[in-house]
Design a protein around this motif. Structure first.
Motif: not given
Length: 480
Positions: A120-127, A137-142, A468-471
């Motif tokens: 998955g990936e991570t991203m800061r949202l305080d931009t 935190i973005v992960r993929r699930f079936p 899969t899809f992103e959650k």
């Protein structure tokens, strides 16, 4: 007496009440009989797959990766046995069957690697001020259980391209092999049964085609992965508009030979690759060379070399180590190819070599002056037939490639890097191969087409994305 092969229902062996025959395309001899699941058994498999969705998704990566590693190892150990089985049911020459097993080994190995490194990936949202203290935190699930529908032309490797990505992401899969070639998939079931994958996470069901609509419509199978004809593929997609459907369909792949590819060595290479990949697998590959589009400055020399090298293709018994081209999957397929060539000739095409049928076998064939209204000019032949076309310059060549309802892959023989990038930009296909035939495929790369060649991509990581899809998980109140 022939033993009836059992199938695999939710990870265990099962027998049906009826059976069908699998025959060797070369001589029609009986290879095996295969049990057919009853309606109740199909329902049991679907229910088990649906129940396994949360369980399989929660399995640790090492368990899924370990199972995939085991499959790769066992396929490699059983290469010769499985290759002979592929030749028996499909009719492809034994040397190509061995290559198919090797590719399937790689598919499962790559799936094991991807299962371990999918983070998955991570991203800061305080931009922006409103995201102060937030982190994502973005992960993929079936998406859910997968219905995988496989074709006959690669009865192991195209099964692998459905099963391996599903296991890698933890998505239960019900696999339906092609009726003509179920045996390779059933052997794969034997190997999967040696693993510790959860009950219900996989089934191999040789379901009759007449029973497919009910499976396609079942809401417990929200993902469909289909490889086959465009007609059937789009019928499936149109019938389930709310499902996630991936389609790897047909093509009429073009090999383009441009003016700068003009030395004797260049033309020998192009002709060799064209002759080989117009006829390998009996032409029964979605990226088999069907159209050769050559600049006028090299056309005559290329034609002579292509005809010579096509004539050199060895036909015959697919178990013979020397055989390059075996039979088509059955006699009806060969009769269809025969009728399409006859249609082309009746409309003005010239046969430069080949043009004859012997049972399920059709001779490697080269046509020139193919009229635009011939069936072969627009449809996928799926047989050992290629046509030669003369053009003036790159622009006309690329326009000819794009003048097709299909768009799977194209090969462009050029030394010019600018032309290579132009081909990548302008050709309406899913893949462009420079300096070789369009028939090259590495199983880890994204593979699929545009237009009537389908939607979605095979290739292990890309199929994993389709399944899969992103959650997003947003954490709040953090001191970043």
């Amino acid at each position: 007496m022939t033993t009836t092969h059992e199938f695999w229902l939710a990870g265990r062996r099962a027998s049906g009440e009826t059976a069908f025959e699998v025959r060797h395309p070369h001589d029609g001899s009986l290879v095996a009989t295969v049990g057919v699941p009853t309606d109740a058994q199909v329902e049991e498999a679907v229910a088990a797959a649906a129940a396994a969705v949360p369980v399989f998704a929660a399995t640790p990566a090492h368990q899924r990766a370990g199972a995939l590693d085991h499959v790769a190892k066992r396929l490699a150990e059983r290469t010769e046995e499985i290759a002979k089985l592929i030749t028996a049911e499909n009719g492809k020459p034994i040397k190509w069957a061995r290559g198919e097993v090797g590719r399937a080994v790689s598919v499962f190995r790559w799936a094991a690697e991807e299962a371990r490194r999918t983070n998955g990936e991570t991203m800061r949202l305080d931009t922006d001020p409103g995201g102060t203290g937030r982190y994502a935190i973005v992960r993929r699930f079936p998406r859910g259980a997968v219905l995988g529908i496989a074709p006959f032309n690669f009865p192991l490797n195209l099964v692998a391209h459905k099963v391996a990505p599903a296991i890698a992401v933890g998505a239960p899969i019900i696999l339906k092999p092609a009726p003509a070639t179920p045996l390779s998939a059933l052997v794969l079931g034997e190997i999967l049964a040696e693993t510790d994958l959860p009950a219900g996470s996989w089934s191999v069901l040789p379901v009759e085609n007449a029973k497919m609509p009910a499976l396609v419509q079942d809401k417990r199978l929200p993902v469909i992965s289909f490889t086959g004809s465009d007609k059937v593929g789009y019928q499936i997609m149109d019938s389930v508009p709310r499902k996630h459907v991936t389609l790897e369909l047909g093509g009429n792949a073009a090999a383009v030979v441009l003016a700068d590819w003009n030395s004797e060595a260049d033309l020998d290479w192009a002709a060799s690759r064209i002759a080989l990949f117009a006829n390998y697998q009996g032409g029964q590959s979605c990226i088999s060379v069907q159209r050769v589009i050559a600049d006028a400055s090299v056309y005559d020399r290329l034609v002579e070399k292509v005809v010579e090298k096509v004539r050199a293709q060895v036909t015959g018994d697919p178990y013979d180590e020397a055989t390059d081209v075996g039979p088509l999957v059955d006699e009806n397929a060969a009769k269809r190819v025969e009728s399409w060539v006859e249609d082309a000739v009746a409309k003005g095409a010239k046969v430069l070599t080949g043009g004859g049928r012997d049972g399920a076998a059709y001779a490697p064939t080269v046509l020139a002056e193919l009229p635009a209204d011939a069936i072969l000019a627009t449809a996928e032949v799926f047989g050992p037939v290629l046509s030669l076309h003369r053009v003036e310059g790159t622009e006309e060549a690329f326009a000819a490639v794009n003048d097709s309802a299909f768009g799977l892959q194209a090969g462009v023989f050029t030394h010019d890097v600018q032309t290579a990038f132009r081909a990548h930009r302008e050709l309406e296909v899913g893949g462009v191969v420079i300096g070789d035939a369009p028939s090259y495929r590495a199983d880890q790369m994204p593979y699929g087409g545009v237009k009537d060649s389908g939607v979605g991509r095979e290739g292990v990581r890309y199929a994993m994305d389709d399944f899969t899809f992103e959650k997003v998980l947003v954490l709040t109140g953090l001191d970043l």
